[in-house]
Design an enzyme around this catalytic site. Structure first.
Site, PDB file in Angstrom:
ATOM      1  N   TYR A  39    -132.471 -41.403 -15.174  1.00 15.85           N
ATOM      2  CA  TYR A  39    -131.288 -40.970 -14.429  1.00 15.85           C
ATOM      3  C   TYR A  39    -130.047 -41.225 -15.295  1.00 15.85           C
ATOM      4  O   TYR A  39    -129.697 -42.364 -15.571  1.00 15.85           O
ATOM      5  CB  TYR A  39    -131.155 -41.705 -13.088  1.00 15.85           C
ATOM      6  CG  TYR A  39    -132.296 -41.517 -12.106  1.00 15.85           C
ATOM      7  CD1 TYR A  39    -133.165 -40.431 -12.189  1.00 15.85           C
ATOM      8  CD2 TYR A  39    -132.499 -42.434 -11.077  1.00 15.85           C
ATOM      9  CE1 TYR A  39    -134.202 -40.273 -11.283  1.00 15.85           C
ATOM     10  CE2 TYR A  39    -133.536 -42.269 -10.158  1.00 15.85           C
ATOM     11  CZ  TYR A  39    -134.389 -41.193 -10.278  1.00 15.85           C
ATOM     12  OH  TYR A  39    -135.421 -41.050  -9.373  1.00 15.85           O
ATOM     13  N   GLY A  64    -129.606 -34.049   1.558  1.00 12.99           N
ATOM     14  CA  GLY A  64    -128.326 -33.997   2.266  1.00 12.99           C
ATOM     15  C   GLY A  64    -128.306 -33.015   3.424  1.00 12.99           C
ATOM     16  O   GLY A  64    -127.479 -33.125   4.322  1.00 12.99           O
ATOM     17  N   PHE A  65    -129.241 -32.055   3.439  1.00 13.19           N
ATOM     18  CA  PHE A  65    -129.204 -31.005   4.471  1.00 13.19           C
ATOM     19  C   PHE A  65    -129.297 -31.585   5.883  1.00 13.19           C
ATOM     20  O   PHE A  65    -128.581 -31.153   6.801  1.00 13.19           O
ATOM     21  CB  PHE A  65    -130.348 -29.998   4.257  1.00 13.19           C
ATOM     22  CG  PHE A  65    -130.360 -28.906   5.292  1.00 13.19           C
ATOM     23  CD1 PHE A  65    -129.512 -27.817   5.179  1.00 13.19           C
ATOM     24  CD2 PHE A  65    -131.185 -28.989   6.416  1.00 13.19           C
ATOM     25  CE1 PHE A  65    -129.486 -26.832   6.157  1.00 13.19           C
ATOM     26  CE2 PHE A  65    -131.164 -28.012   7.398  1.00 13.19           C
ATOM     27  CZ  PHE A  65    -130.319 -26.924   7.267  1.00 13.19           C
ATOM     28  N   HIS A 103    -143.176 -42.721 -13.432  1.00 12.03           N
ATOM     29  CA  HIS A 103    -142.429 -41.581 -12.884  1.00 12.03           C
ATOM     30  C   HIS A 103    -143.322 -40.348 -12.819  1.00 12.03           C
ATOM     31  O   HIS A 103    -143.340 -39.631 -11.813  1.00 12.03           O
ATOM     32  CB  HIS A 103    -141.211 -41.313 -13.776  1.00 12.03           C
ATOM     33  CG  HIS A 103    -139.994 -40.894 -13.031  1.00 12.03           C
ATOM     34  ND1 HIS A 103    -138.730 -41.086 -13.496  1.00 12.03           N
ATOM     35  CD2 HIS A 103    -139.849 -40.268 -11.843  1.00 12.03           C
ATOM     36  CE1 HIS A 103    -137.855 -40.601 -12.623  1.00 12.03           C
ATOM     37  NE2 HIS A 103    -138.511 -40.102 -11.614  1.00 12.03           N
ATOM     38  N   PRO A 113    -135.185 -38.604   1.785  1.00 11.42           N
ATOM     39  CA  PRO A 113    -135.393 -38.682   3.241  1.00 11.42           C
ATOM     40  C   PRO A 113    -134.371 -37.882   4.040  1.00 11.42           C
ATOM     41  O   PRO A 113    -134.578 -37.631   5.227  1.00 11.42           O
ATOM     42  CB  PRO A 113    -135.267 -40.185   3.529  1.00 11.42           C
ATOM     43  CG  PRO A 113    -134.348 -40.676   2.459  1.00 11.42           C
ATOM     44  CD  PRO A 113    -134.694 -39.874   1.230  1.00 11.42           C
ATOM     45  N   LEU A 114    -133.265 -37.491   3.373  1.00  9.83           N
ATOM     46  CA  LEU A 114    -132.233 -36.708   4.064  1.00  9.83           C
ATOM     47  C   LEU A 114    -132.318 -35.232   3.694  1.00  9.83           C
ATOM     48  O   LEU A 114    -131.379 -34.466   3.943  1.00  9.83           O
ATOM     49  CB  LEU A 114    -130.840 -37.265   3.713  1.00  9.83           C
ATOM     50  CG  LEU A 114    -130.601 -38.708   4.167  1.00  9.83           C
ATOM     51  CD1 LEU A 114    -129.307 -39.252   3.568  1.00  9.83           C
ATOM     52  CD2 LEU A 114    -130.557 -38.804   5.697  1.00  9.83           C
ATOM     53  N   GLY A 115    -133.447 -34.829   3.092  1.00 11.14           N
ATOM     54  CA  GLY A 115    -133.576 -33.426   2.702  1.00 11.14           C
ATOM     55  C   GLY A 115    -132.446 -33.026   1.756  1.00 11.14           C
ATOM     56  O   GLY A 115    -131.804 -31.995   1.960  1.00 11.14           O
TER      57      GLY A 115
HETATM   58  N1  LIG Z   1    -139.535 -40.536  -7.992  1.00  6.48           N
HETATM   59  C1  LIG Z   1    -138.980 -39.347  -8.073  1.00  6.48           C
HETATM   60  O1  LIG Z   1    -139.423 -38.482  -8.833  1.00  6.48           O
HETATM   61  C2  LIG Z   1    -137.778 -39.060  -7.223  1.00  6.48           C
HETATM   62  C3  LIG Z   1    -137.329 -37.732  -7.037  1.00  6.48           C
HETATM   63  C4  LIG Z   1    -136.222 -37.525  -6.220  1.00  6.48           C
HETATM   64  C5  LIG Z   1    -135.585 -38.603  -5.643  1.00  6.48           C
HETATM   65  N2  LIG Z   1    -136.039 -39.874  -5.860  1.00  6.48           N
HETATM   66  C6  LIG Z   1    -135.373 -41.049  -5.275  1.00  6.48           C
HETATM   67  O2  LIG Z   1    -135.107 -40.795  -3.905  1.00  6.48           O
HETATM   68  C7  LIG Z   1    -133.722 -41.046  -3.649  1.00  6.48           C
HETATM   69  C8  LIG Z   1    -133.267 -40.138  -2.532  1.00  6.48           C
HETATM   70  O3  LIG Z   1    -133.383 -38.749  -2.881  1.00  6.48           O
HETATM   71  P1  LIG Z   1    -132.098 -37.824  -3.041  1.00  6.48           P
HETATM   72  O4  LIG Z   1    -130.932 -38.697  -3.306  1.00  6.48           O
HETATM   73  O5  LIG Z   1    -132.403 -36.774  -4.019  1.00  6.48           O
HETATM   74  O6  LIG Z   1    -131.998 -37.077  -1.637  1.00  6.48           O
HETATM   75  P2  LIG Z   1    -131.559 -37.525  -0.163  1.00  6.48           P
HETATM   76  O7  LIG Z   1    -131.546 -38.988  -0.037  1.00  6.48           O
HETATM   77  O8  LIG Z   1    -132.397 -36.741   0.773  1.00  6.48           O
HETATM   78  O9  LIG Z   1    -130.077 -36.920  -0.060  1.00  6.48           O
HETATM   79  C9  LIG Z   1    -129.026 -37.321  -0.917  1.00  6.48           C
HETATM   80  C10 LIG Z   1    -127.810 -36.492  -0.594  1.00  6.48           C
HETATM   81  O10 LIG Z   1    -127.403 -36.736   0.736  1.00  6.48           O
HETATM   82  C11 LIG Z   1    -126.023 -37.055   0.797  1.00  6.48           C
HETATM   83  N3  LIG Z   1    -125.866 -38.102   1.817  1.00  6.48           N
HETATM   84  C12 LIG Z   1    -126.417 -39.328   1.809  1.00  6.48           C
HETATM   85  N4  LIG Z   1    -126.131 -39.976   2.943  1.00  6.48           N
HETATM   86  C13 LIG Z   1    -125.370 -39.141   3.685  1.00  6.48           C
HETATM   87  C14 LIG Z   1    -124.781 -39.255   4.968  1.00  6.48           C
HETATM   88  N5  LIG Z   1    -124.931 -40.340   5.719  1.00  6.48           N
HETATM   89  N6  LIG Z   1    -124.036 -38.200   5.423  1.00  6.48           N
HETATM   90  C15 LIG Z   1    -123.877 -37.093   4.665  1.00  6.48           C
HETATM   91  N7  LIG Z   1    -124.440 -36.926   3.445  1.00  6.48           N
HETATM   92  C16 LIG Z   1    -125.183 -37.942   2.965  1.00  6.48           C
HETATM   93  C17 LIG Z   1    -125.654 -37.536  -0.572  1.00  6.48           C
HETATM   94  O11 LIG Z   1    -124.308 -37.227  -0.790  1.00  6.48           O
HETATM   95  P3  LIG Z   1    -123.360 -37.937  -1.875  1.00  6.48           P
HETATM   96  O12 LIG Z   1    -124.124 -37.791  -3.150  1.00  6.48           O
HETATM   97  O13 LIG Z   1    -122.118 -37.174  -1.813  1.00  6.48           O
HETATM   98  O14 LIG Z   1    -123.199 -39.347  -1.518  1.00  6.48           O
HETATM   99  C18 LIG Z   1    -126.609 -36.782  -1.462  1.00  6.48           C
HETATM  100  O15 LIG Z   1    -126.014 -35.545  -1.794  1.00  6.48           O
HETATM  101  C19 LIG Z   1    -133.038 -40.775  -4.998  1.00  6.48           C
HETATM  102  O16 LIG Z   1    -131.772 -41.373  -5.062  1.00  6.48           O
HETATM  103  C20 LIG Z   1    -134.044 -41.367  -5.946  1.00  6.48           C
HETATM  104  O17 LIG Z   1    -133.848 -42.764  -6.028  1.00  6.48           O
HETATM  105  C21 LIG Z   1    -137.125 -40.088  -6.618  1.00  6.48           C
END
Ligand SMILES: NC(=O)c1ccc[n+]([C@@H]2O[C@H](COP(=O)([O-])OP(=O)(O)OC[C@H]3O[C@@H](n4cnc5c(N)ncnc54)[C@H](OP(=O)(O)O)[C@@H]3O)[C@@H](O)[C@H]2O)c1
Length: 330
Positions: free
Chosen positions: A58, A223-224, A124, A219-221
């Site tokens: 990252y 952000g969707f 990874h 877990p938040l799709g």
């Molecule tokens: N192992 C792997 O290959 C892999 C792949 C993908 C992800 N991951 C891990 O999983 C974690 C989570 O995945 P992700 O970050 O891609 O997706 P996510 O958690 O589903 O969504 C993140 C997005 O949601 C927004 N957000 C977060 N909380 C919010 C709230 N309360 N209200 C409105 N918007 C909100 C964030 O906005 P802002 O950015 O503007 O704050 C960001 O754009 C990553 O950080 C990473 O550590 C691992």
């Protein structure tokens, strides 16, 4: 915050973790955040979150450096999960699972994270050129050397293998069966959310039957599911959602019923749709720990608050009855 244990070694963490990726990777604006991102990590720890999920790729590397600045001050309050096995090149991201590389990658992560021990070290992606047992054996040696406390395997890329036939996570489960022969798996990290529930079919049951923890990525799709994104709003070219089939204006509009459903449940709890989306993940098993990604301090606090939202049988039935998400990576 409620605590959860992951893995047979019974590692304790706050029920809601923090995905640090968006602070340095995959989302627009990530590279300009600096001090604001530091405040986000501190805010999460203040709320009782302990699991900070990062990876050497990252940034690359800058996300670990950021987390390291926090760990330097608050190591005792944090549980750090980082990853090796993917290298960011000029054009492509490539896997490297060679034992010598794994050893060097771990030492480099320890330096960037400013710590003597990584709580959870995850592979990874498996390297197709290296038997996974060799990679995992090198990772197990790091546990013996005291540099790492426990090992995990990521299965996020598994959806790309759906086309090869069989279940979505068949390849991952085969990999897990193989590495378990070498050294115990403490945790699996894979996508799990209201709009991507596929891990419930086989992967999560596999983990549950063996006492293996489950870190729910995205877990938040992306952000969707928070209901803060508008169909057609567009994304910067450096944002993963600019190329994600579920983030076209058409698909975002088609999937609005999911947001409406989460909003309805949220209203009954005085919560936000994001908190209900995370509470749904928490309800999938006692070993499940969502790791919502957030750049903003405000989101980190809100997401940590999801640990206090207890969904009822009626809530869960309502969410289960929502239409499946349209659009996929396939
Ligand atoms: N192992 C792997 O290959 C892999 C792949 C993908 C992800 N991951 C891990 O999983 C974690 C989570 O995945 P992700 O970050 O891609 O997706 P996510 O958690 O589903 O969504 C993140 C997005 O949601 C927004 N957000 C977060 N909380 C919010 C709230 N309360 N209200 C409105 N918007 C909100 C964030 O906005 P802002 O950015 O503007 O704050 C960001 O754009 C990553 O950080 C990473 O550590 C691992």
């Amino acid at each position: 915050m409620e605590r959860r244990t992951i893995g047979a070694g019974a590692l304790g963490v706050g029920a809601v973790g923090l995905g640090c990726m968006p602070m340095s990777w995959a989302y627009s604006g990530s590279r300009q955040r600096g001090e604001a991102s530091l405040r986000t990590v501190h805010a999460a720890l203040d709320q009782g979150t302990t699991l900070l999920d990062t990876a050497d790729m990252y940034g690359p590397f800058t996300n670990e450096l950021l987390v390291g600045r926090v760990l330097k001050e608050r190591r005792g309050e944090a549980f750090v999960s980082t990853k090796c096995g993917l290298l960011v090149g000029d054009q492509h991201i490539v896997a490297n699972g060679r034992p010598g590389y794994v050893r060097r990658a771990c030492d480099a992560s320890l330096r960037r994270l400013q710590t003597d021990t990584i709580d959870l070290y995850q592979l990874h992606r498996a390297d197709p050129e290296v038997p996974i047992e060799e990679t995992w054996g090198a990772m197990a040696d790091l546990v013996t050397a005291g540099k790492v406390r426990a090992l995990g395997l990521c299965a996020v890329g598994a959806r790309a293998r759906r086309r090869t036939g069989g279940g979505l996570h068949d390849t991952t489960i085969r990999q897990l069966e193989r590495v378990q022969q070498v050294f115990p798996v403490a945790a699996v990290e894979a996508e799990l959310s209201v709009w991507s529930p596929e891990a419930l079919e086989a992967l999560l049951p596999w983990c549950a039957a063996r006492g293996v923890g489950f870190l729910a990525a995205m877990p938040l799709g992306n952000g969707f599911l928070t209901g803060t994104l508008t169909p057609g709003q567009g994304f910067e070219p450096d944002d993963v959602r600019a190329r994600h089939p579920r983030f076209t204006a058409e698909m975002m509009a088609a999937n609005q019923p999911l947001v409406v459903g989460l909003r309805r449940v949220a209203a009954r709890h005085g919560a936000t749709p994001a908190q209900v989306a995370l509470a749904w993940v928490l309800a999938q098993g006692p070993q499940v720990v969502p790791i919502p990604g957030a750049k903003r301090e405000r989101w980190a606090r809100e997401n940590a608050g999801a640990a206090g939202v207890r969904l009822t049988a009626r809530d869960l039935a309502e969410i289960a009855a929502l239409p499946p998400a349209q659009g996929s990576w396939d």
